[in-house]
Design an enzyme around this catalytic site. Structure first.
Site, PDB file in Angstrom:
ATOM      1  N   LYS A   1     -14.034  -3.483   6.001  1.00  0.00           N
ATOM      2  CA  LYS A   1     -13.705  -4.320   4.844  1.00  0.00           C
ATOM      3  C   LYS A   1     -14.801  -5.340   4.578  1.00  0.00           C
ATOM      4  CE  LYS A   1     -11.035  -7.597   7.668  1.00  0.00           C
ATOM      5  NZ  LYS A   1      -9.874  -8.485   7.723  1.00  0.00           N
TER       6      LYS A   1
ATOM      7  N   ASP B   1      -2.312  -7.622  -5.516  1.00  0.00           N
ATOM      8  CA  ASP B   1      -2.695  -6.440  -4.752  1.00  0.00           C
ATOM      9  C   ASP B   1      -3.054  -5.296  -5.690  1.00  0.00           C
ATOM     10  OD1 ASP B   1      -3.137  -5.091  -2.453  1.00  0.00           O
ATOM     11  OD2 ASP B   1      -1.047  -4.907  -1.843  1.00  0.00           O
TER      12      ASP B   1
ATOM     13  N   ARG C   1       6.779 -11.522   5.524  1.00  0.00           N
ATOM     14  CA  ARG C   1       6.295 -11.341   6.894  1.00  0.00           C
ATOM     15  C   ARG C   1       6.945 -12.384   7.789  1.00  0.00           C
ATOM     16  NH1 ARG C   1      -0.169 -10.103   5.712  1.00  0.00           N
ATOM     17  NH2 ARG C   1       0.249  -8.402   4.235  1.00  0.00           N
TER      18      ARG C   1
ATOM     19  N   HIS D   1      -8.428  -0.683  -0.942  1.00  0.00           N
ATOM     20  CA  HIS D   1      -7.473  -1.792  -1.024  1.00  0.00           C
ATOM     21  C   HIS D   1      -8.258  -3.010  -1.502  1.00  0.00           C
ATOM     22  CE1 HIS D   1      -4.621   0.165   1.988  1.00  0.00           C
ATOM     23  NE2 HIS D   1      -5.740   0.818   2.198  1.00  0.00           N
TER      24      HIS D   1
ATOM     25  N   CYS E   1       0.793  -1.243   0.000  1.00  0.00           N
ATOM     26  CA  CYS E   1       0.000   0.000   0.000  1.00  0.00           C
ATOM     27  C   CYS E   1       0.824   1.292   0.000  1.00  0.00           C
ATOM     28  CB  CYS E   1      -0.974   0.027   1.180  1.00  0.00           C
ATOM     29  SG  CYS E   1      -1.426  -1.554   1.855  1.00  0.00           S
TER      30      CYS E   1
ATOM     31  N   HIS F   1      -4.875  -1.026  -5.630  1.00  0.00           N
ATOM     32  CA  HIS F   1      -5.477   0.081  -4.893  1.00  0.00           C
ATOM     33  C   HIS F   1      -6.174   1.008  -5.879  1.00  0.00           C
ATOM     34  CE1 HIS F   1      -2.331  -1.465  -2.215  1.00  0.00           C
ATOM     35  NE2 HIS F   1      -3.210  -1.196  -1.283  1.00  0.00           N
TER      36      HIS F   1
ATOM     37  N   GLN G   1       1.100 -11.178  -3.522  1.00  0.00           N
ATOM     38  CA  GLN G   1      -0.302 -10.745  -3.450  1.00  0.00           C
ATOM     39  C   GLN G   1      -0.749 -10.169  -4.795  1.00  0.00           C
ATOM     40  OE1 GLN G   1       0.053  -7.951  -0.094  1.00  0.00           O
ATOM     41  NE2 GLN G   1      -1.293  -9.286   1.078  1.00  0.00           N
TER      42      GLN G   1
END
Length: 632
Positions: A461, A379, A359, A507, A330, A381, A377
């Site tokens: 979310k 991912d 992580r 997100h 992000c 945005h 991911q």
């Protein structure tokens, strides 16, 4: 005179009584295990002191089954303390389909020991002994567990606020601490089993003491337990870690814990999924970007991630600067959004990345592809105006449902998670965010449930979970609304009045972790992936070396048509080669011998053993293309 309504039945009560006594006097059914008094879940031993409305909970209700499982965890504690008196009890929560209990013992508990513990649990349960709840002061709780040398219980008590109620449950000589509710008698514990052992750590922190975690399951009947154990056995056969090695997809090794060594076939599957999502991104006007793996810690501090996820972040130091390996994408996406001046006419801006993130998950929690330390991911945005939120959310809901269907998942569970206790942003922003997501879900007219208090620290979310072929639930996709991070990282656009505003940041991840999704696919299909996802779609097998030239021509033809084809021209018996490639889950096996060459045809078999007989190569091409078009 007390006015009581119990399961819609009105009762006048002269003196205080337990719910259990009231139930026995007024209902013939004997499978009530707890009650909800004015919407608060309590034990059946709870005494009624004032007017109230009572809803009885049956053992067959989901809440009732969870109470059975929680009590079963206490009976496990009762049994293990009789066998290992010096054992330290830690925590024993309910989980999906069962419970676990973390313990610390001098001895290493083995699978054989589980059988002994389980036998004693059954013996204790058959005694139908009464379980008594006692509310105690913090001082008394400390005395109880100090006397029993329960160090971890004392640590837990120390964390309980002074004004919070502490309850202990008496199981004959064994005492455990819990909020409850629990059963009042062990007679409801009819079908349970201890299933496995694993390692764990106090508070999930690998720097703390290592514990042993004992898993168990409990059900209403032996039939339900037997069915669950059959499913468990089937799940064991489908374990993606075993199939991953058997099918030559990937492996793990100690030199890089929690990180994947992809083999050719597994990497092909990974990239097929990536290509599918890439095509979706292109068709839906996303800009595909790539951001650095290492960013200065100051950026993670500004975004709020450092305070929230510091334990999970891998640190790096260089030239007297502190960096973090990115745990998510992000903040990097906002840096790209911030390059140049944005107008409201530019919005929505959609930035997507196949973000490789790291992580520092505790080693005890690592589990094949399903929980790893380095993963990719899908991912993205979406930066938009407040007025654009609802339409973007509705579009995303449609996209996620359609994509899951292409992968063979139709039964979805959708949850709206609202503001957590620890969060950033004003209450007004949270009100607006939650209202926008609720409105989008209502407009879609789909089934969804509320998961109160489980939102991200920056916004509410919508989470998407799917049911696989064994009816297991996997949480994958997510849509998260964020008014806070764009402001914290100074993202702006110029509105129609020429005033700078902060965009809303959506997100979204559809598959979540691509690695995890590969693991789910393997287990869902037991390795028998649909044709469009199979790393090898066809294998061509010759019977003897004299058939090799014709076989090579078939391989070349199929490859030119765009299929993923292997050949096996080894000097082995054809029955051996067929069996080997069936075990490897190759969808189509093409066999070539004298008869096929004489007739200018090929023999085709499926991996399930079906013999499709002889056909021309063009007929096979047509069949394969039809199946690929269907994504069956």
């Amino acid at each position: 005179m007390l006015k009581i309504v119990i399961n819609n039945k009105k009762i006048d009560l002269e003196n205080s009584k337990s719910i259990e006594s009231l139930t026995n006097e007024n209902f013939k059914e004997k499978n009530f295990v707890a009650a909800r008094v004015d919407n608060k879940l309590v034990d059946m031993s709870n005494h009624i002191e004032s007017d109230c409305k009572i809803e009885l909970i049956k053992s067959t209700d989901q809440e009732g089954l969870e109470i059975i499982r929680h009590t079963c965890a206490h009976v496990f504690g009762h049994a293990i303390k009789q066998i290992y008196p010096d054992c330290k009890m830690v925590i024993g929560p309910v989980i999906d389909n069962g419970f676990y209990y973390d313990v610390l013992t001098k001895e290493t508990i083995s699978e054989k020991d589980l059988i002994t513990i389980e036998k004693l649990m059954k013996k204790l349960a058959k005694k139908n002994y009464i379980i008594t709840r006692e509310v105690v002061t913090k001082d008394k709780a400390i005395k109880i567990f100090k006397k029993r040398n329960e160090d971890f219980k004392l640590k837990l008590i120390d964390e309980i606020p002074e004004n919070e109620i502490i309850a202990v449950y008496h199981h004959e000589e064994y005492i455990d601490m819990c909020r409850g509710p629990h059963l009042t008698n062990t007679k409801h514990l009819k079908a349970f089993k201890l299933t496995k052992i694993s390692g764990s750590y106090w508070k999930g922190n690998s720097s703390n003491q290592q514990l042993q975690r004992i898993y168990g399951t409990a059900w209403n009947s032996q039939d339900e337990l037997n069915n669950y154990l059959k499913d468990l056995e089937e799940a064991e056969k489908r374990d993606h870690r075993k199939l991953g090695q058997k099918l030559d997809y990937f492996h793990f090794q100690e030199e890089s814990p929690g990180m994947v060594f992809w083999h050719d076939k597994g990497w092909t599957l990974f990239n097929l999924i990536k290509e599918y999502i890439s095509n979706y991104l292109y068709l839906n006007n996303y800009k595909v970007i790539n951001t650095p793996q290492i960013l200065d810690k100051s950026l993670w501090k500004k975004s709020g991630h450092l305070d929230k996820f510091s334990d999970l972040i891998f640190d790096i130091n260089s030239e007297n600067r502190e960096y973090a390996i990115k745990p998510m994408s992000c903040p990097g996406h906002i840096q790209i959004y911030n390059q140049g001046i944005r107008s409201y006419k530019d919005l929505p801006v959609k930035l997507a990345e196949f973000g490789l993130v790291h992580r520092n998950e505790p080693s005890g929690t690592l589990h094949g592809l399903l929980r790893i330390r380095a993963f990719t991911q899908d991912d993205a945005h979406i930066f938009c105006t407040p007025e654009q939120i609802e339409e973007e959310i509705i579009k995303l809901i449609d996209d996620i449902q359609n994509i899951y269907q292409d992968f063979g998942f139709k039964n979805l569970k959708i949850e709206l998670s609202t503001r957590p206790e620890k969060r950033v942003g004003s209450e007004k922003i949270w009100d607006i965010s939650e209202s926008a997501l609720k409105s989008a879900l209502k407009r879609k007219n789909i089934d969804w449930s509320l998961n109160d208090g489980d939102g991200a620290f920056y916004g509410p979310k919508i989470d998407f979970s799917l049911h696989d072929s064994l009816n297991r639930i996997w949480q994958l996709g997510t849509i998260q609304l964020d008014f806070s991070m764009p402001e914290r990282l100074k993202a702006n656009y110029v509105d129609k009045d020429g005033i700078k505003q902060h965009p809303v940041m959506i997100h979204r991840a559809i598959l979540g972790s691509l690695e995890r999704f590969v693991g789910i696919l393997i287990e869902n299909y037991a390795g028998n992936l649909p044709l469009w996802l199979s790393p090898v779609q066809v294998v061509v097998l010759n019977i003897t070396s004299k058939h090799e030239e014709f076989s090579n021509n078939i391989v070349d033809l199929l490859r030119r048509e765009g299929f993923r084809v292997d050949n096996d021209f080894r000097n082995e018996k054809i029955s051996y080669k067929i069996r080997e490639h069936t075990i490897k889950r190759i969808p189509y096996l093409v066999i070539i011998g004298d008869k096929e060459i004489d007739n200018n045809q090929i023999s085709v078999r499926l991996r399930n053993g079906d013999d499709l007989g002889s056909m021309t190569s063009s007929e096979l091409v047509k069949k394969l293309k039809n199946e690929l078009a269907d994504k069956r």
